[in-house]
Design a protein around this motif. Structure first.
Motif, PDB file in Angstrom:
ATOM      1  N   GLY A 138       0.963  -1.267  -0.098  1.00 30.79           N
ATOM      2  CA  GLY A 138      -0.070  -0.010   0.048  1.00 30.79           C
ATOM      3  C   GLY A 138       1.065   1.212   0.113  1.00 30.79           C
ATOM      4  O   GLY A 138       2.099   1.147   0.210  1.00 30.79           O
ATOM      5  N   HIS A 139       0.314   2.460   0.023  1.00 37.92           N
ATOM      6  CA  HIS A 139       1.088   3.578  -0.098  1.00 37.92           C
ATOM      7  C   HIS A 139       0.432   4.519   0.926  1.00 37.92           C
ATOM      8  O   HIS A 139      -0.677   4.886   1.158  1.00 37.92           O
ATOM      9  CB  HIS A 139       1.312   4.321  -1.517  1.00 37.92           C
ATOM     10  CG  HIS A 139       0.144   4.900  -2.119  1.00 37.92           C
ATOM     11  ND1 HIS A 139      -0.341   5.960  -2.169  1.00 37.92           N
ATOM     12  CD2 HIS A 139      -1.064   4.069  -2.983  1.00 37.92           C
ATOM     13  CE1 HIS A 139      -1.500   6.152  -2.984  1.00 37.92           C
ATOM     14  NE2 HIS A 139      -1.793   4.975  -3.146  1.00 37.92           N
ATOM     15  N   TYR A 140       1.514   5.252   1.749  1.00 39.20           N
ATOM     16  CA  TYR A 140       0.955   6.167   2.626  1.00 39.20           C
ATOM     17  C   TYR A 140       1.429   7.790   1.922  1.00 39.20           C
ATOM     18  O   TYR A 140       1.178   8.494   3.061  1.00 39.20           O
ATOM     19  CB  TYR A 140       1.854   6.137   3.939  1.00 39.20           C
ATOM     20  CG  TYR A 140       3.412   6.063   3.833  1.00 39.20           C
ATOM     21  CD1 TYR A 140       3.815   7.595   3.679  1.00 39.20           C
ATOM     22  CD2 TYR A 140       4.345   5.016   3.578  1.00 39.20           C
ATOM     23  CE1 TYR A 140       5.299   7.715   3.515  1.00 39.20           C
ATOM     24  CE2 TYR A 140       5.579   5.520   3.262  1.00 39.20           C
ATOM     25  CZ  TYR A 140       5.989   6.674   3.218  1.00 39.20           C
ATOM     26  OH  TYR A 140       7.480   6.933   3.071  1.00 39.20           O
ATOM     27  N   VAL A 153      -9.083   7.536   1.005  1.00 40.10           N
ATOM     28  CA  VAL A 153      -9.477   6.110   0.381  1.00 40.10           C
ATOM     29  C   VAL A 153      -8.396   5.983  -0.264  1.00 40.10           C
ATOM     30  O   VAL A 153      -7.985   4.640  -0.726  1.00 40.10           O
ATOM     31  CB  VAL A 153     -10.675   6.266  -0.724  1.00 40.10           C
ATOM     32  CG1 VAL A 153     -10.509   7.434  -1.608  1.00 40.10           C
ATOM     33  CG2 VAL A 153     -11.041   5.055  -1.471  1.00 40.10           C
ATOM     34  N   ASP A 154      -7.466   6.880  -0.846  1.00 38.25           N
ATOM     35  CA  ASP A 154      -6.087   6.462  -1.690  1.00 38.25           C
ATOM     36  C   ASP A 154      -4.908   7.043  -0.891  1.00 38.25           C
ATOM     37  O   ASP A 154      -4.700   8.351  -1.157  1.00 38.25           O
ATOM     38  CB  ASP A 154      -6.535   7.403  -3.013  1.00 38.25           C
ATOM     39  CG  ASP A 154      -5.408   7.129  -4.015  1.00 38.25           C
ATOM     40  OD1 ASP A 154      -4.505   6.302  -3.828  1.00 38.25           O
ATOM     41  OD2 ASP A 154      -5.385   7.767  -5.098  1.00 38.25           O
ATOM     42  N   ASP A 155      -4.089   6.362  -0.372  1.00 42.00           N
ATOM     43  CA  ASP A 155      -4.420   5.150  -0.001  1.00 42.00           C
ATOM     44  C   ASP A 155      -4.511   4.758   1.561  1.00 42.00           C
ATOM     45  O   ASP A 155      -4.357   3.541   2.099  1.00 42.00           O
ATOM     46  CB  ASP A 155      -3.655   4.236  -0.750  1.00 42.00           C
ATOM     47  CG  ASP A 155      -3.763   2.549  -0.552  1.00 42.00           C
ATOM     48  OD1 ASP A 155      -4.800   2.003  -0.557  1.00 42.00           O
ATOM     49  OD2 ASP A 155      -2.666   1.735  -0.518  1.00 42.00           O
ATOM     50  N   GLU A 180       6.001   6.930  -2.448  1.00 41.26           N
ATOM     51  CA  GLU A 180       6.126   7.364  -3.612  1.00 41.26           C
ATOM     52  C   GLU A 180       5.497   7.112  -4.867  1.00 41.26           C
ATOM     53  O   GLU A 180       5.491   7.320  -6.061  1.00 41.26           O
ATOM     54  CB  GLU A 180       7.614   7.285  -4.058  1.00 41.26           C
ATOM     55  CG  GLU A 180       8.747   7.911  -3.198  1.00 41.26           C
ATOM     56  CD  GLU A 180      10.175   7.760  -3.638  1.00 41.26           C
ATOM     57  OE1 GLU A 180      10.644   8.790  -4.154  1.00 41.26           O
ATOM     58  OE2 GLU A 180      10.610   6.693  -3.959  1.00 41.26           O
ATOM     59  N   GLU A 181       4.042   6.342  -4.365  1.00 50.30           N
ATOM     60  CA  GLU A 181       3.129   5.982  -5.615  1.00 50.30           C
ATOM     61  C   GLU A 181       2.574   6.930  -6.216  1.00 50.30           C
ATOM     62  O   GLU A 181       2.435   6.950  -7.461  1.00 50.30           O
ATOM     63  CB  GLU A 181       2.203   5.178  -4.792  1.00 50.30           C
ATOM     64  CG  GLU A 181       1.408   4.080  -5.790  1.00 50.30           C
ATOM     65  CD  GLU A 181       0.099   4.842  -6.535  1.00 50.30           C
ATOM     66  OE1 GLU A 181      -0.226   4.196  -7.457  1.00 50.30           O
ATOM     67  OE2 GLU A 181      -0.197   5.953  -6.111  1.00 50.30           O
ATOM     68  N   GLU A 182       2.254   8.251  -5.757  1.00 50.81           N
ATOM     69  CA  GLU A 182       1.674   9.206  -6.447  1.00 50.81           C
ATOM     70  C   GLU A 182       2.749   9.833  -7.189  1.00 50.81           C
ATOM     71  O   GLU A 182       2.074  10.907  -8.029  1.00 50.81           O
ATOM     72  CB  GLU A 182       0.947  10.025  -5.339  1.00 50.81           C
ATOM     73  CG  GLU A 182      -0.265   9.425  -4.447  1.00 50.81           C
ATOM     74  CD  GLU A 182      -1.320   9.267  -5.461  1.00 50.81           C
ATOM     75  OE1 GLU A 182      -1.337   8.946  -6.472  1.00 50.81           O
ATOM     76  OE2 GLU A 182      -2.531   8.463  -4.760  1.00 50.81           O
ATOM     77  N   VAL A 183       3.872   9.742  -7.077  1.00 59.64           N
ATOM     78  CA  VAL A 183       4.860  10.522  -7.819  1.00 59.64           C
ATOM     79  C   VAL A 183       5.867   9.648  -8.729  1.00 59.64           C
ATOM     80  O   VAL A 183       6.668   9.930  -9.118  1.00 59.64           O
ATOM     81  CB  VAL A 183       5.649  11.432  -7.205  1.00 59.64           C
ATOM     82  CG1 VAL A 183       4.972  12.674  -6.731  1.00 59.64           C
ATOM     83  CG2 VAL A 183       6.379  10.493  -6.071  1.00 59.64           C
ATOM     84  N   ALA A 185     -11.185  10.658  -5.335  1.00 61.54           N
ATOM     85  CA  ALA A 185      -9.471  10.563  -5.338  1.00 61.54           C
ATOM     86  C   ALA A 185      -8.826  11.419  -5.835  1.00 61.54           C
ATOM     87  O   ALA A 185      -9.295  11.635  -7.131  1.00 61.54           O
ATOM     88  CB  ALA A 185      -9.044   9.054  -5.559  1.00 61.54           C
ATOM     89  N   HIS A 186      -7.830  12.278  -5.477  1.00 59.37           N
ATOM     90  CA  HIS A 186      -7.014  13.005  -6.231  1.00 59.37           C
ATOM     91  C   HIS A 186      -7.744  14.451  -6.355  1.00 59.37           C
ATOM     92  O   HIS A 186      -7.407  15.422  -7.171  1.00 59.37           O
ATOM     93  CB  HIS A 186      -6.459  12.517  -7.560  1.00 59.37           C
ATOM     94  CG  HIS A 186      -5.560  11.559  -7.636  1.00 59.37           C
ATOM     95  ND1 HIS A 186      -4.915  11.195  -8.746  1.00 59.37           N
ATOM     96  CD2 HIS A 186      -5.695  10.492  -6.776  1.00 59.37           C
ATOM     97  CE1 HIS A 186      -4.238   9.954  -8.465  1.00 59.37           C
ATOM     98  NE2 HIS A 186      -4.612   9.514  -7.226  1.00 59.37           N
ATOM     99  N   ALA A 187      -8.981  14.610  -5.857  1.00 59.30           N
ATOM    100  CA  ALA A 187      -9.711  15.801  -5.994  1.00 59.30           C
ATOM    101  C   ALA A 187     -10.179  16.246  -4.497  1.00 59.30           C
ATOM    102  O   ALA A 187     -10.104  15.789  -3.516  1.00 59.30           O
ATOM    103  CB  ALA A 187     -11.112  15.365  -6.759  1.00 59.30           C
TER     104      ALA A 187
HETATM  105 ZN    ZN Z   1      -3.604   7.932  -6.019  1.00 58.59          ZN
END
Ligand code: ZN
Ligand code: BES
Length: 465
Positions: free
Chosen positions: A90-92, A123-125, A157-160, A431-433
């Protein structure tokens, strides 16, 4: 036989429900925005928080520094002889929160309204990562052991673009050897309808810089005689699609696999309505590649989208100016067997070929990830089906996904283990919004589904003692 949630695990999660929620809110308060250097310390703090939370649950855990944000690795290795090993990922880290003014409550002050937990990362994540920790805790606290060995891998670093993760998995491939990978970083198909994913799209992300005159010019004195970079970029972007909304980059579809009638029929049978989907998005009309339904477009077809545009004067009122430059962020979602590197070369060649004279064009390939498609059958999927049915009282549907989790392909390639994508988000979760939320019901049932999953995997994948 359908499984149910064992009484002891259920009771533990019920009795500790308030504390578990308080802990979740504490985690959500940490602004771990991986893209922003001003949040580097916060992102490290979130890694530390995950570390401590794993230790409190009873796992051994340590953080590994990378050139970016740390990777947290937790372990439980005493499940006993013949027990299978599962890697949870998962990603923090979370996405930036702008535009802030569109949030109904501050992004890092978790707020519950109408059964929804609102916060960036709910939710993410972070929420989904956290429910895994609590499912582990429930087993260890009530039974003193787990039916499976666990490797818990959380990245920041999932979102990047997960720059450091594939290297880490390669370097630690021996320690990370596992029978399966389980990820909750996606959504259910509909409220009350749990889902198992059979696909993710890949990604190739670009920045296109167009430069013309050495500085902005008076659009009356120079306009019409000097090539306008904003217009040049607009014309170039307009060549990315044809009249049927197909991507018009030569050879773009060369590697695209058609999905066949079985999957197309499965997709058609899902409860889905175009008009509801249109309403959910607030878009005046839907549109996309001719010949495919909405779900097929999102799950099975590649795209090319403009993610951002910048040029000229965009402030209040009018300013007659001919901009010196223009920039676009463009990304393509990819499907099997497209390769992000190859799509990068095709994009570069296409934009070079349509660039008008009078401007210079630079294309930067920022990051990418491979698409993924699973064979959703066998004991691992059976275990997931049983676990979801136990917690949600309903058999899961098989669904695709339009988003990307690049590491999924890396896990399969490097560790040779099958990946189970079992998410607890919902459509419309933002998510992302602004106003990102997690359904509290899904959070609570998600913990139980995962707790049952370890039992089911232990039984179905174990070789006995
Ligand atoms: Zn995401
Ligand atoms: N959780 C998402 C992936 C996802 C998106 C799953 C939508 C289900 C539905 C993940 O955190 C994400 O946002 N990934 C990025 C890719 C990354 C390379 C920036 C994405 O899909 O844009």
């Amino acid at each position: 036989m359908t499984a149910s949630v064992p009484a002891d695990l259920d009771a533990y999660l019920t009795e500790n429900n308030d504390r578990i929620h308080d802990e979740l809110y504490e985690f959500l308060r940490i602004p771990s925005v991986s893209a922003r250097s001003e949040h580097k310390v916060d992102t490290a703090r979130a890694a530390e928080w995950v570390l401590q939370s794993l230790r409190k649950a009873g796992l051994t855990a340590e953080t590994h520094a990378t050139s970016g944000h740390p990777i947290v690795l937790g372990e439980w290795r005493t499940a006993g002889k013949g027990a299978p090993t599962v890697l949870i990922y998962g990603h923090y880290d979370v996405q930036p929160v702008e535009p802030l003014e569109l949030w109904s409550s501050p992004p890092f002050e978790p707020t519950v309204r109408g059964g929804k937990i609102y916060a960036r990362g709910a939710v993410d994540d972070k929420g989904q990562l956290f429910l895994h920790i609590k499912a582990l805790e429930a087993h260890i606290a009530t039974r003193g052991n787990l039916p499976v060995n666990i490797i818990f891998l959380a990245e920041g670093e999932e979102e990047v673009g997960s720059d450091n993760l594939a290297g880490f998995i390669e370097k630690h491939a021996k320690e990370l050897r596992t029978d399966a990978v389980v990820i909750s970083d996606s959504s259910m198909f509909a409220p009350g309808l749990p889902s198992l994913l059979f696909s993710l799209r890949g990604l190739a992300y670009f920045q296109v810089d167009v430069e013309g005159p050495k500085s902005d010019l008076h659009s009356g004195s120079y306009g019409g005689a000097v090539v306008n970079p904003a217009m040049a970029l607009a014309r170039m972007l307009a060549t990315l699609h044809d009249a049927d909304a197909r991507v018009a980059i030569p050879r773009f579809y060369d590697k695209v696999r058609e999905w066949g009638d079985v999957v197309r029929t499965q997709i058609r049978e899902l409860p889905f309505s175009d008009s509801e989907f249109r309403e959910e998005t607030g878009s005046p009309a839907l549109g996309g590649e001719k010949g495919y339904s909405t779900l097929e477009r999102i799950w099975t077809r590649p795209t090319c989208e403009v993610n951002g545009l910048l040029s000229g004067y965009t402030g209040e009122g009018a300013k007659t100016v001919l901009p010196a430059k223009a920039m676009a962020k463009v990304s393509c979602r990819l499907v099997p067997d497209q390769d992000p590197e190859e799509i990068g070369r095709l994009m570069q060649a296409h934009l070079d070929s349509v660039a008008p004279k009078g401007v210079t064009v630079k294309v930067m390939h920022l990051h990418g990830g491979r698409p993924w498609k699973a064979e959703p059958a066998g004991p691992l999927f059976d275990a997931a089906r049983a676990a979801l049915s136990a917690a949600f009282g309903r058999e899961p549907v098989l669904a695709g996904e339009g988003g990307s989790i690049p590491v999924v392909g890396d896990f399969e390639r490097i560790l040779g283990a099958p990946v189970l994508l079992m998410g607890f988000g919902l459509p419309g979760e933002n998510a992302h919004a602004p106003d990102e939320w997690l359904s509290d019901e899904n959070f609570v049932k998600g913990m139980r589904a995962i707790a049952v999953l370890w039992e089911e995997i232990g039984t179905r994948l174990g070789t006995g003692s």
